[in-house]
Design a protein around this motif. Sequence first.
Motif, PDB file in Angstrom:
ATOM      1  N   LEU A 173      55.307  85.880 -56.061  1.00 22.72           N
ATOM      2  CA  LEU A 173      54.810  84.572 -55.658  1.00 22.72           C
ATOM      3  C   LEU A 173      53.549  84.749 -54.824  1.00 22.72           C
ATOM      4  O   LEU A 173      53.509  85.580 -53.911  1.00 22.72           O
ATOM      5  CB  LEU A 173      55.885  83.846 -54.842  1.00 22.72           C
ATOM      6  CG  LEU A 173      55.584  82.445 -54.376  1.00 22.72           C
ATOM      7  CD1 LEU A 173      55.361  81.508 -55.549  1.00 22.72           C
ATOM      8  CD2 LEU A 173      56.736  81.926 -53.531  1.00 22.72           C
ATOM      9  N   TYR A 174      52.519  83.982 -55.137  1.00 22.19           N
ATOM     10  CA  TYR A 174      51.231  84.073 -54.471  1.00 22.19           C
ATOM     11  C   TYR A 174      50.785  82.683 -54.036  1.00 22.19           C
ATOM     12  O   TYR A 174      51.183  81.682 -54.626  1.00 22.19           O
ATOM     13  CB  TYR A 174      50.176  84.670 -55.404  1.00 22.19           C
ATOM     14  CG  TYR A 174      50.486  86.085 -55.815  1.00 22.19           C
ATOM     15  CD1 TYR A 174      49.986  87.161 -55.100  1.00 22.19           C
ATOM     16  CD2 TYR A 174      51.283  86.356 -56.917  1.00 22.19           C
ATOM     17  CE1 TYR A 174      50.274  88.466 -55.462  1.00 22.19           C
ATOM     18  CE2 TYR A 174      51.589  87.646 -57.289  1.00 22.19           C
ATOM     19  CZ  TYR A 174      51.074  88.696 -56.562  1.00 22.19           C
ATOM     20  OH  TYR A 174      51.364  89.981 -56.917  1.00 22.19           O
ATOM     21  N   ILE A 175      49.936  82.631 -53.025  1.00 25.62           N
ATOM     22  CA  ILE A 175      49.362  81.383 -52.553  1.00 25.62           C
ATOM     23  C   ILE A 175      47.842  81.498 -52.669  1.00 25.62           C
ATOM     24  O   ILE A 175      47.247  82.445 -52.147  1.00 25.62           O
ATOM     25  CB  ILE A 175      49.734  81.101 -51.083  1.00 25.62           C
ATOM     26  CG1 ILE A 175      51.254  81.095 -50.898  1.00 25.62           C
ATOM     27  CG2 ILE A 175      49.111  79.786 -50.617  1.00 25.62           C
ATOM     28  CD1 ILE A 175      51.979  79.992 -51.629  1.00 25.62           C
ATOM     29  N   ALA A 176      47.235  80.530 -53.369  1.00 28.39           N
ATOM     30  CA  ALA A 176      45.778  80.497 -53.499  1.00 28.39           C
ATOM     31  C   ALA A 176      45.248  79.289 -52.742  1.00 28.39           C
ATOM     32  O   ALA A 176      45.820  78.206 -52.827  1.00 28.39           O
ATOM     33  CB  ALA A 176      45.380  80.408 -54.975  1.00 28.39           C
ATOM     34  N   ARG A 177      44.181  79.487 -52.004  1.00 28.04           N
ATOM     35  CA  ARG A 177      43.521  78.363 -51.323  1.00 28.04           C
ATOM     36  C   ARG A 177      42.339  77.946 -52.179  1.00 28.04           C
ATOM     37  O   ARG A 177      41.472  78.767 -52.483  1.00 28.04           O
ATOM     38  CB  ARG A 177      43.075  78.779 -49.934  1.00 28.04           C
ATOM     39  CG  ARG A 177      44.258  78.964 -49.003  1.00 28.04           C
ATOM     40  CD  ARG A 177      43.825  79.237 -47.601  1.00 28.04           C
ATOM     41  NE  ARG A 177      42.821  78.259 -47.184  1.00 28.04           N
ATOM     42  CZ  ARG A 177      42.939  77.467 -46.129  1.00 28.04           C
ATOM     43  NH1 ARG A 177      43.981  77.550 -45.376  1.00 28.04           N
ATOM     44  NH2 ARG A 177      41.983  76.624 -45.809  1.00 28.04           N
ATOM     45  N   VAL A 178      42.323  76.676 -52.554  1.00 38.41           N
ATOM     46  CA  VAL A 178      41.297  76.148 -53.439  1.00 38.41           C
ATOM     47  C   VAL A 178      40.464  75.126 -52.665  1.00 38.41           C
ATOM     48  O   VAL A 178      41.009  74.167 -52.121  1.00 38.41           O
ATOM     49  CB  VAL A 178      41.941  75.484 -54.676  1.00 38.41           C
ATOM     50  CG1 VAL A 178      40.880  74.929 -55.603  1.00 38.41           C
ATOM     51  CG2 VAL A 178      42.840  76.477 -55.405  1.00 38.41           C
ATOM     52  N   ALA A 179      39.153  75.355 -52.628  1.00 41.94           N
ATOM     53  CA  ALA A 179      38.252  74.429 -51.929  1.00 41.94           C
ATOM     54  C   ALA A 179      37.468  73.616 -52.955  1.00 41.94           C
ATOM     55  O   ALA A 179      36.896  74.174 -53.895  1.00 41.94           O
ATOM     56  CB  ALA A 179      37.290  75.203 -51.043  1.00 41.94           C
ATOM     57  N   THR A 180      37.484  72.290 -52.786  1.00 39.21           N
ATOM     58  CA  THR A 180      36.722  71.377 -53.639  1.00 39.21           C
ATOM     59  C   THR A 180      35.932  70.428 -52.749  1.00 39.21           C
ATOM     60  O   THR A 180      36.014  70.493 -51.528  1.00 39.21           O
ATOM     61  CB  THR A 180      37.652  70.558 -54.556  1.00 39.21           C
ATOM     62  OG1 THR A 180      38.422  69.666 -53.746  1.00 39.21           O
ATOM     63  CG2 THR A 180      38.576  71.453 -55.364  1.00 39.21           C
ATOM     64  N   ALA A 181      35.201  69.528 -53.373  1.00 39.05           N
ATOM     65  CA  ALA A 181      34.458  68.521 -52.617  1.00 39.05           C
ATOM     66  C   ALA A 181      35.407  67.594 -51.854  1.00 39.05           C
ATOM     67  O   ALA A 181      35.021  66.974 -50.869  1.00 39.05           O
ATOM     68  CB  ALA A 181      33.579  67.707 -53.566  1.00 39.05           C
ATOM     69  N   ASN A 182      36.672  67.524 -52.287  1.00 42.45           N
ATOM     70  CA  ASN A 182      37.664  66.654 -51.651  1.00 42.45           C
ATOM     71  C   ASN A 182      38.463  67.344 -50.555  1.00 42.45           C
ATOM     72  O   ASN A 182      39.350  66.737 -49.973  1.00 42.45           O
ATOM     73  CB  ASN A 182      38.623  66.095 -52.699  1.00 42.45           C
ATOM     74  CG  ASN A 182      37.906  65.224 -53.706  1.00 42.45           C
ATOM     75  OD1 ASN A 182      36.947  64.545 -53.363  1.00 42.45           O
ATOM     76  ND2 ASN A 182      38.343  65.255 -54.944  1.00 42.45           N
TER      77      ASN A 182
END
Length: 50
Positions: A31-40
Amino acid sequence: MASLSGSYVSVPVEIDGSSARIDVTGLATGLYIARVATANGVESVKIIKK
């Protein structure tokens, strides 16, 4: 991306317009956790590698 044990892993990411593909073929099962950055903003996404 980070594993549940807290270690960070580097994976290839392919971005195409408004979508992204994360290549997890080189990762161990788990199990992995990814941090995703968007304009929101920033969101954490759970990824299960079988």
